[in-house]
Design a protein around this motif. Structure first.
Motif, mmCIF file in Angstrom:
data_model
loop_
_atom_site.group_PDB
_atom_site.id
_atom_site.type_symbol
_atom_site.label_atom_id
_atom_site.label_comp_id
_atom_site.label_asym_id
_atom_site.label_seq_id
_atom_site.Cartn_x
_atom_site.Cartn_y
_atom_site.Cartn_z
ATOM 1 N N PRO A 29 3.383 -5.927 -1.750
ATOM 2 C CA PRO A 29 2.289 -4.977 -2.019
ATOM 3 C C PRO A 29 2.231 -5.318 -3.726
ATOM 4 O O PRO A 29 1.053 -5.184 -4.253
ATOM 5 N N LEU A 32 0.792 -8.377 -4.665
ATOM 6 C CA LEU A 32 -0.807 -8.468 -4.391
ATOM 7 C C LEU A 32 -1.498 -7.718 -5.371
ATOM 8 O O LEU A 32 -2.592 -8.326 -5.540
ATOM 9 N N PHE A 33 -0.775 -6.842 -5.871
ATOM 10 C CA PHE A 33 -1.499 -5.835 -6.793
ATOM 11 C C PHE A 33 -1.537 -7.064 -8.062
ATOM 12 O O PHE A 33 -2.480 -6.957 -8.677
ATOM 13 N N ILE A 76 -4.192 4.234 -9.361
ATOM 14 C CA ILE A 76 -4.097 4.635 -8.021
ATOM 15 C C ILE A 76 -3.427 3.944 -7.139
ATOM 16 O O ILE A 76 -2.878 4.190 -6.394
ATOM 17 N N GLY A 77 -3.585 2.466 -7.616
ATOM 18 C CA GLY A 77 -2.602 1.457 -6.543
ATOM 19 C C GLY A 77 -1.127 1.926 -6.527
ATOM 20 O O GLY A 77 -0.447 2.035 -5.677
ATOM 21 N N ILE A 80 -0.452 5.155 -4.584
ATOM 22 C CA ILE A 80 -0.389 4.950 -3.333
ATOM 23 C C ILE A 80 0.989 3.878 -2.728
ATOM 24 O O ILE A 80 1.748 4.293 -1.803
ATOM 25 N N ILE A 84 4.091 5.405 -0.459
ATOM 26 C CA ILE A 84 4.647 4.897 0.896
ATOM 27 C C ILE A 84 6.055 4.431 0.621
ATOM 28 O O ILE A 84 6.975 4.413 1.605
ATOM 29 N N ARG A 87 8.737 6.874 1.697
ATOM 30 C CA ARG A 87 9.289 6.576 3.312
ATOM 31 C C ARG A 87 9.989 5.342 3.834
ATOM 32 O O ARG A 87 10.718 5.314 4.452
ATOM 33 N N HIS A 88 9.273 4.303 3.093
ATOM 34 C CA HIS A 88 9.614 3.026 3.608
ATOM 35 C C HIS A 88 10.267 2.165 2.261
ATOM 36 O O HIS A 88 9.284 1.444 1.631
ATOM 37 N N ILE A 93 4.187 -6.035 3.179
ATOM 38 C CA ILE A 93 3.132 -5.533 4.013
ATOM 39 C C ILE A 93 3.043 -5.554 5.368
ATOM 40 O O ILE A 93 2.308 -4.959 6.205
ATOM 41 N N PHE A 96 3.612 -2.672 7.455
ATOM 42 C CA PHE A 96 2.680 -1.706 7.937
ATOM 43 C C PHE A 96 1.914 -2.339 9.175
ATOM 44 O O PHE A 96 0.928 -2.805 8.815
ATOM 45 N N SER A 97 2.477 -1.921 10.354
ATOM 46 C CA SER A 97 1.651 -2.340 11.317
ATOM 47 C C SER A 97 1.336 -1.422 12.596
ATOM 48 O O SER A 97 1.316 -1.423 13.393
ATOM 49 N N THR A 98 1.448 0.075 11.972
ATOM 50 C CA THR A 98 1.001 0.984 12.863
ATOM 51 C C THR A 98 -0.001 0.993 13.468
ATOM 52 O O THR A 98 -0.580 1.557 14.689
ATOM 53 N N LEU A 99 -1.146 0.777 12.558
ATOM 54 C CA LEU A 99 -2.636 0.700 12.859
ATOM 55 C C LEU A 99 -2.867 -0.640 13.425
ATOM 56 O O LEU A 99 -3.050 -1.512 12.970
#
Lengths: 101, 495
Positions: A29, A32-33, A76-77, A80, A84, A87-88, A93, A96-99
């Motif tokens: 991330p 990416l940012f 903001i980025g 966030i 995260i 916790r992790h 990236i 992050f595949s719960t969704l």
């Protein structure tokens, strides 16, 4: 050889493409940012190049707004990402595949 | 002479035209200050504050509307902001969605034990960003509006502190959103390079005066701008974030994303493409048609395979984005009117549907599978009935507002002789109807599941009842809304 506006535009396009490719292939991330920031800076360069070619101030003025927006996006980025990361600790990236449907 | 040099002329500001914007942003910032001065502000104070501020802003729209009717659209702040009926129409939708989201959030935040002040502040600021988008007279102001709206919404998506899904949704939304913003800004830069201005009125005048033989720069700018805005409205192929973000974000916030963010983004799309780039419509209409066809098909087919109701409605919001794009693609006054009507109608449908989802999510906001909805018709007949009305309207059944909305955009599209999007949209409606019927069938024809009891709080009751009632009222007597939308065509005026 004279350095014309086109040179700057081509450089900006190259930077923008680098950023785009980076977003598409990298998985951290934070990286990416950074790629998104690179894209925004490429746009800033485009504005400056067009601004000096066309004369007038609106090109340079746009840069200030773009910078402010980029700074706000960083805040903001990172917030966030930090939320995260608490916790992790490993922030890739793909983790992050719960969704999913 | 010397005295003249010393005074720096400030831009003219029509404060009266900015009242709703100032009320919402000022109210939000004041609430933030108050909450930091006094810890433990009672929950009802902040809720009442937001609803009061929004009501005041909504009432202030009426005198502004009348004044604009008399004096015509106005532009000010060095031609950066233009207020016309279209901006007021969208402002009205945004304020109503803010009120509905607040009513839902009040009990939601209590149930989930989350802090409440920040959500309201971010919501008010996001709405202010949406208003800026709807009244932008320049591409830079438009970009600022989009960013104010988006940055606030990214945080809102991450608002559920204890659900990792919520933060995951925010991360995905943020990375892809920032990516799309970069495209949007690059598009603005290219259009500035091609036309020499970022002001919509000047660009419009320039484009209708000059014929370009080498218009690569301009067309690349159009494409980039369309990609950026396409992301915000969740059109296929820029939709990948939508299901994940809708599933992960807190349910009341999703209502805001579906109704509010869409309304503001479509207002921007109409202002920029139809009103400003109108003389180049032959170049951008095929691209919009492709997006529209991909969205109605992609959304309705994607929804069929989902098991999670929130994801189903996420895909259905993609389908709705496709329908709205069909209205934009027509590039006529009728298309614009139909799009505005659709936006107002869809705002109520989305808010109402996500209110039901929010209530049924139970504590933890994670019971969103079809299982939860089984037998709802016997357990909670009124709630199930209201949800049925909202779903039938989304499917476009006659005598509901959804029919008026869909009929409007398809009629406008046929009138503009773009048959393909119109035909594909009608076919997609049939596929999409399957999804809505699937939810309705599981509510009425399945054995009740052994889920815990559902309690519907007052705020959600109001939102669900009002949106279901309006769905039927607008479906039977649409003339009021359509007349309002007929007056809301964006008009760009120079200073």
């Amino acid at each position: 050889m004279e350095v014309t506006t086109t040179w700057y535009l081509v450089l900006a396009a190259a930077l923008f493409t680098t950023g785009t490719v980076g977003v598409l292939i990298r998985r951290n991330p934070l990286v990416l940012f950074m790629c998104v920031e690179l894209m925004l800076n490429a746009v800033t360069l485009t504005f400056v190049a067009f601004g000096s070619a066309l004369g007038g101030l609106s090109g340079q003025m746009a840069v200030f707004f773009a910078l402010v927006v980029a700074a706000a996006e960083v805040v903001i980025g990172l917030a966030i990402i930090v939320a995260i990361a608490r916790r992790h600790p490993t922030t890739a990236i793909d983790d992050f595949s719960t969704l999913r449907g | 002479m010397f005295a003249e040099l010393q005074t720096i002329p400030g831009p003219q500001v029509l404060w009266w035209a900015l009242t709703p914007l100032l009320l919402l942003s000022g109210g939000g910032l004041l609430l933030l200050t108050l909450s930091s001065l006094r810890a433990n502000l009672p929950r009802w104070v902040s809720t009442t504050w937001v609803i009061g501020i929004s009501t005041a802003a909504f009432i202030s729209l009426f005198p502004i509307w009348n004044r604009i009717s008399e004096e015509g659209p106005r532009t000010f702040l060095a031609d950066a902001v233009g207020i016309d009926h279209s901006s007021l129409f969208i402002t009205g939708i945004l304020i109503l969605v803010v009120v509905a989201t607040t009513l839902l959030s009040h009990s939601y935040l209590q149930r989930e034990d989350l802090p409440e002040i920040e959500l309201y502040v971010l919501l008010l600021l996001a709405a202010a960003g949406g208003i800026v988008m709807a009244s932008a007279n320049g591409l830079i102001v438009l970009f600022l509006g989009i960013e104010i709206l988006s940055l606030a919404t990214y945080v809102l998506a991450a608002y559920h502190l204890r659900r990792i899904e919520s933060q995951e949704a925010a991360l995905k939304y943020f990375i892809l959103g920032a990516f799309a913003s970069a495209f949007l800004l690059y598009g603005i830069a290219l259009i500035y390079g091609a036309t020499g201005s970022t002001n919509l009125v000047e660009i419009n005048a320039w484009l209708s005066k000059n014929i370009l033989f080498e218009d690569g720069l301009l067309l690349a700018g159009f494409a980039m701008l369309l990609a950026g805005l396409g992301f915000k409205v969740a059109a296929v192929p820029f939709h990948a974030w939508t299901p994940d973000v809708y599933q992960g974000a807190p349910s009341p916030v999703v209502g805001w994303m579906a109704a509010g963010v869409k309304a503001a983004s479509f207002a921007a799309l109409l202002r920029v493409f139809v009103s400003t780039f109108g003389s180049y419509s032959a170049d951008w209409r095929p691209a919009l048609a492709a997006l529209a066809i991909a969205s109605v098909l992609g959304g309705s087919i994607g929804a069929v395979v989902q098991k999670d109701v929130k994801r189903m409605l996420a895909y259905s919001s993609i389908t709705h984005a496709g329908f709205l794009l069909i209205g934009v693609e027509a590039a006529t006054e009728r298309g614009t009117t139909a799009t505005f009507t659709y936006l107002a109608i869809y705002a109520f449908l989305a808010v109402g549907s996500f209110a039901v989802i929010s209530v049924l999510g139970h504590e933890g906001d994670n019971k969103h599978t079809l299982e939860t909805y089984k037998g709802l018709g016997t357990r909670k007949p009124v709630l199930a009935g209201a949800f049925t009305v909202l779903l039938l309207a989304q499917a476009g059944v006659p005598f509901t507002s959804g029919f008026i909305a869909k009929f409007g955009v398809i009629a406008a599209s046929v009138e503009a002789r773009s048959w393909t999007p119109a035909i594909v949209a009608m076919l997609a409606t049939a596929i999409a109807a399957f999804v809505y019927l699937r939810i309705i069938v599981s509510m009425y024809l399945s054995e009740p599941s052994q889920e815990g009891s559902v309690s519907v709080d007052l705020g959600s009751r109001i939102v669900i009842a009002v949106s279901a009632a309006l769905t039927i009222v607008i479906g039977v007597f649409p003339s009021f809304l359509v007349d309002l939308a007929n007056n809301a065509i964006p008009i760009l005026v120079g200073g």
